[in-house]
Design an enzyme around this catalytic site. Sequence first.
Site, PDB file in Angstrom:
ATOM      1  N   GLU A 192       0.832  -1.207   0.000  1.00  0.00           N
ATOM      2  CA  GLU A 192       0.000   0.000   0.000  1.00  0.00           C
ATOM      3  C   GLU A 192       0.861   1.249   0.000  1.00  0.00           C
ATOM      4  OE1 GLU A 192      -3.274   0.377  -0.261  1.00  0.00           O
ATOM      5  OE2 GLU A 192      -3.660  -1.768  -0.398  1.00  0.00           O
ATOM      6  N   ASP A 193       1.796   1.298  -0.905  1.00  0.00           N
ATOM      7  CA  ASP A 193       2.605   2.502  -1.118  1.00  0.00           C
ATOM      8  C   ASP A 193       3.560   2.836   0.019  1.00  0.00           C
ATOM      9  OD1 ASP A 193       1.610   3.082  -3.568  1.00  0.00           O
ATOM     10  OD2 ASP A 193      -0.104   4.157  -2.767  1.00  0.00           O
ATOM     11  N   ALA A 194       3.718   1.948   0.973  1.00  0.00           N
ATOM     12  CA  ALA A 194       4.672   2.268   2.046  1.00  0.00           C
ATOM     13  C   ALA A 194       6.095   2.207   1.489  1.00  0.00           C
ATOM     14  CB  ALA A 194       4.512   1.290   3.186  1.00  0.00           C
ATOM     15  N   ARG A 211      -1.271   3.539 -11.616  1.00  0.00           N
ATOM     16  CA  ARG A 211      -1.206   5.005 -11.614  1.00  0.00           C
ATOM     17  C   ARG A 211      -0.637   5.574 -12.895  1.00  0.00           C
ATOM     18  NH1 ARG A 211       0.443   4.364  -5.631  1.00  0.00           N
ATOM     19  NH2 ARG A 211      -1.517   3.369  -5.163  1.00  0.00           N
TER      20      ARG A 211
END
Lengths: 336, 1136
Positions: free
Chosen positions: B754-756, B940
């Site tokens: 999750e984008d960490a 994205r």
Amino acid sequence: MEIMNDEKPRIILTEHKVVNNFPTGPTVFDEHFEVKKFKKKLQIVIVRHDHLEMEFDLIGIHPFLANTFRRLMLSDVPTMAIDQVHILNNTSIIQDEVLAHRLGLIPIRADPRLFENKADAGGPVQEKETLEFELKIKCNKDSSKKDSSRAEDMYKNSNVYSKHIKWVPIGNQKSKFKESDVGPIHPDILIAKMRPGHEMDLKLFASKSNGKDHAKFSPVATAFYRLLPEIKIVKQVEGEAAYRLQKCFSPGVISVRTEGDKKYAVVNKNHARYDTSSRNVFRYEDLKDTVVMSKVQDHFIFTIESVGALPPEAIFKEAINILKDKCFSLLTELNS
Amino acid sequence: MPDLLKDINIELFGDPMFYQKPVKEIEEKWKLVPAFLKVKGLVKQHIDSFNYFINVEIKKIVEANNKVTCDADPLFYIKYTNVHVGTPDVDEGFNISKPTTPHECRLRDMTYSAPISVDIEYTRGTQRVAKSGFLIGRMPIMLKSSNCVLSNKSEYELAKMNECPLDPGGYFVVKGQEKVILIQEQLSKNRMLVEEGKWGIQCQVTSSTHEKKSRTMVFHKGNKYFMGHNLFTDPIPISIVFKAMDILSDREICELIGVADVNKLTPTLEECHKLKIYTQEAALKYLGSKIISKRYASSIYQVKTPTAEARDLLATTVLAHVPVEKFQFKSKAIYLGLMVKRVIQAQSDKKFLDDRDYYGNKRMELAGSLVSLMFEDVFKRFNYELKSIAEKTIPKIRATQFDVVKYMRPELITNCLVFAISTGNWTIKRFRMERLGVTQVLSRLSYISALGMMTRVNSQFESTRKVSGPRSLQPSQWGMLCPSDTPEGEACGLVKNLALMTHITTDIDEYPIIRLVRNAGMEDIGMVASIAIHSSEAFLVFLNGNILGVVTDYKKLINIFRLMRRHGMISNYVSIYPSFLHQCVYISCDGGRLCRPYIIVQNGCPLVNELHITELQKGIRSFEDFLNDGLIEFLDVNEENDSFIACYEKDITQQTTHLEIATFTLLGVCAGLVPYPHHNQSPRNTYQCAMGKQAMGTIGYNQRNRMDTLLYNLVYPQAPMCKTKSIELSNFDKLPAGQNATIAVMSYSGYDIEDALVLNKASLDRGFGRCLVYKNSKCIMKRYPNQTYDRIQGPMVDAQTNQPLWKHKCLDNDGIVSPGEQIENRQVLVNKSIPSLTSVVPVPGAAANNSVEYKDTPLGYKNVEPSYIEKVLISTNEEDTTLIKILLRQTRRPEIGDKFSSRHGQKGVVGLIVEQEDMPFNEYGICPDIIMNPHGYPSRMTVGKLLELLSGKAGTVEGKFHYGTAFGGSKVEDVGEELIKHGYNYQGKDVFYSGITGEPLEAYIYSGPVYYQKLKHMVQDKIHARARGPRAVLTRQPTEGKSRDGGLRLGEMERDCLIGYGASMMLVERLMVSSDQCEVDVCNQCGRLGYCGWCNSCKSSGQVSTITMPYACKLLLTELQAMNITARLTLSHYCK
């Protein structure tokens, strides 16, 4: 993928991934660790060595061991670094914490083997644990040089360098160390810039610790290895393509040989070592299949870049000692 | 045969001899952009507009209201002969003032304002007195405007004044706060707008003059045409309005409307006959009967007949912007006729409808015009008050003569202006205008956030309405407003930002333009017969929405006009364009139009050539020279739509009239930070625009001299490796907000989902992402009317040890903390105490001040994390009370949970911090600072980030900056070639070794430097937990929020989960026991609440038992009782 015909364990760099390629015979990967065998197989070749940097080959060793040395050098070999800063006065624009942080990162020349780890953080300063330094500097107008608008000419001490840090011996340190043994390694590290009226009066305390604690205690700028590259031309490349192939590798790896009016590419023996594994051949559709790039999996080219407190070979030796100690302590743990 | 082919070719494509050579690209023509910004600056709109107000408009306002008379004394008058705004100064008491600087005002919480002085002439008794330089108020001064001390100062001079030379200015300093008046977008005034309305198609005009604001509408209802206006109770048939305007014959009405099909008008014309209105007198009488009666009839005006009043209103209020002199309504009638025509046209053809979202129909209201509205209003009020004072005072017989000057207090104007700017409430009574949030505090989070705020455009449209039109991207925004920079959510599409080269016009004098147009062959409207106005050859000429006249050869007119403009005979910002649909030529010179410079192209050849650019580079030529030489001109949105504009030289054809200067100026300042934005999915650029404003870094060269309430700084900010031209133009590279981190795109450890992000601990040790947080604490030393005042005392000393108390450990002997000290939670910053009695006047002769009792009100430090004292400021503010400001500092290193983001809308929190030896490393021994999970890319589609990495990597090995400018920038092939040159893989993928196993990774890792921003959201500010703590007084439930040490709410949905799970005891514990448990006595006989085992209504203790319930429930029961409702409880044993 064709196998390179020898008994070395390899990886092959294909276009999109790295492929393992083991020979039919036994390799370091299969072997049960045995000191005698290990001693026989292990080979160390020092390739390049000066007081700060060293390149050597570690041949016939399992990657876990090579990696252990690398890891130990990075984070377990201790050095001295400024750890505590007592700020008596600091009127420069640089903030106290930032200044302390910057001072901490300055490599200190002092043989860490002669010191002990600090027993308790808040405890008194002890000669066998701590080195004390002083940084006392004030910026003034310099009227001697006129007609200059450079800060260096207009003001005295406008730049604070690491050379301004002065060692203050405690206890018997004066007799134990020479003036040249202790101090910042590089004299010209810029610590802060000041203007007339700015002043710094600091007491610095260096203590011994390792890279796990903080990166400033790491004895190396970096220590790393790479696997020995080997390049093999499997299809003859001729003419213009040969020059193109040459360009795909680092200079010196491939040369173009002329035989009559035929020009073809050959791999220079022992020069593939300096290839950067850029794999740029894969740009050319026609050259793709002419070369096989591989790396020998038990041949490690180590590079140790020391920051200066210890010579690179000493760092490596220290790493071995630490590994030894760790093994001993594990054994005693197991036996008890 | 070949000859034949050749002939055909010539016939089809013309003689090859006349073929155009391809237009050579003008290299470096983008250099015009910095030249433009050098003259204009990024916030020049604000400064221009304010300058116009302070130098021109204020004089006009005072001149328009230059006389105050009084009914009580016909001799009495005050006349303003001149007005002048000085340079900012501060009052040091005893009528001594000294010049001030904005920075001093910021530090001392003062208003950066200049005196407004007037020259007046007035009567004192029978004497005529003249006074010059009389102060009537103080005007807050916009920074870098013509009256500001910072204007036209060198970098050195600015530094001397503690001002950042890169600061754009354009804002105000009011009570120590920096306030921006946002650009307000609104529909343009005085223009006809045909659109679909309540009764079908309507044409409406919002007239606006200095005196009046009104809206007039023409619409079709039934089969008749009406005029609607908020003056009249009912819609008025058009024919009656015409009759009232002295157009009596029906034929002439038809001519004025000018529609071929007269039948459409018949029912309207009939209306007159039905109502028997044949004369102007009758029509005005009819109108007079429809006027909305005023609630209060003012006695001062002599009462007019309804007829006269109707005539007055028709002349002044209906279509107020069309001038009427001596009740000659001709021009107004023509205008009204045209409105009707537009409605009729639009009824038959939808293309005549106007688009209110079209930017040609919009005007930007800037600081200057808003302040001028406010000033005009308050100046009128000022004069009105003088008048009423005169009226009250003059009739009285007094010893001294009435001297009006004594009553001219500057506070009214000063306070009104300061109040408006500091609160943002723009209340203008005479237009019944009330706007909130016009000003905002300038966000100083980063340099870009301040700059971004200066270019912000606020739409007047309410955000609650659910219409998509005003929010969506309008094609006419092209080049004027940034297509990327808008917030998400509520204000999406309503708040916009100016593009890089946008200019907003100020008002320009109309007279020279009118003269020019007349000379260029326009027939004045007064001279033209009604029938000729709408003839098919004639083009109507409009100037700012007013009909000027008629022209037959409109092409000639436009050509002459443009020629004159290009030669600098009239202002550059006047626009002219024909509308073939309306058969009109529109000329605009009003303020608030968006416009932008273009290179002029003639005969397929741009006028700007290499030579000009080299001259520009040498500094011989400035942007203004380009304008004056007629090589470049400004086009507003309307004229832009009448031009053929080529983006690049290769697109130029014979028809092309203009050439774009640089395509990247399409974007604004914030979007300009994004490298390769044209490779990104568009929402990503929008996200970055929002996030760039939260990035911490540097805010200005004077950041260390400032004492803001909150200020974030990066310890080691860096300029990005992958720059854009906009970055250089906005000076972001000089005041950066971020660091170049070496990233490896790979998965690692699972703490990167999750984008960490996974961070390298050694990088953090070496200073990556380290930031400084400055906060300020303030206190004021008040004086009270009873001669007492606040005091500060030194630290309290412990009696035994003779050491200061722990609380007062950091205090100096003067009772204020000393700089450099570390201060912990609950320690005292300023040991202040206030007198317990402040209002009671001490009895004279009683004991002196030393008997005054004091109450301790120390200024404490409240934060779990300690801070250091950066500096202490002791000064006085405008009210001459002592002001103590303390600046506190924290240095923070990144920790797990801190938020970082790249410049492509890819934000993420730190998920794990890894030791260097565990990090993967490549064959050069480089290990990444950040590991980023590749799952961030596919959905994205931020290809720009991939490119940024690649060109950043090539830049580092080559030792130069690469460009990622929008619609340009370094090409991937070139970048790849550069990487190959230095022995890197051309795709940017390297062989990596695992730091944990030591073996090579199977995949090649895409790695290189990417610019990362540290965002202001940090765990340390948000972390919060509580076991026990304060409760709200009323409900006895735990308080809410971190600042009140509140509890964490178990909300409705969480409650639902527990119910669903059946954990009833858990529910009771969470909702009652741990919250507001309360023991109450309930009488089982009457069911009411009792107390102490006693029921007061039954007067017995027999049936009273104690039960536990939430206090909120008890509160409900008692509150119901207070409303005369008894809730009775029935109890039973639950285990029965």
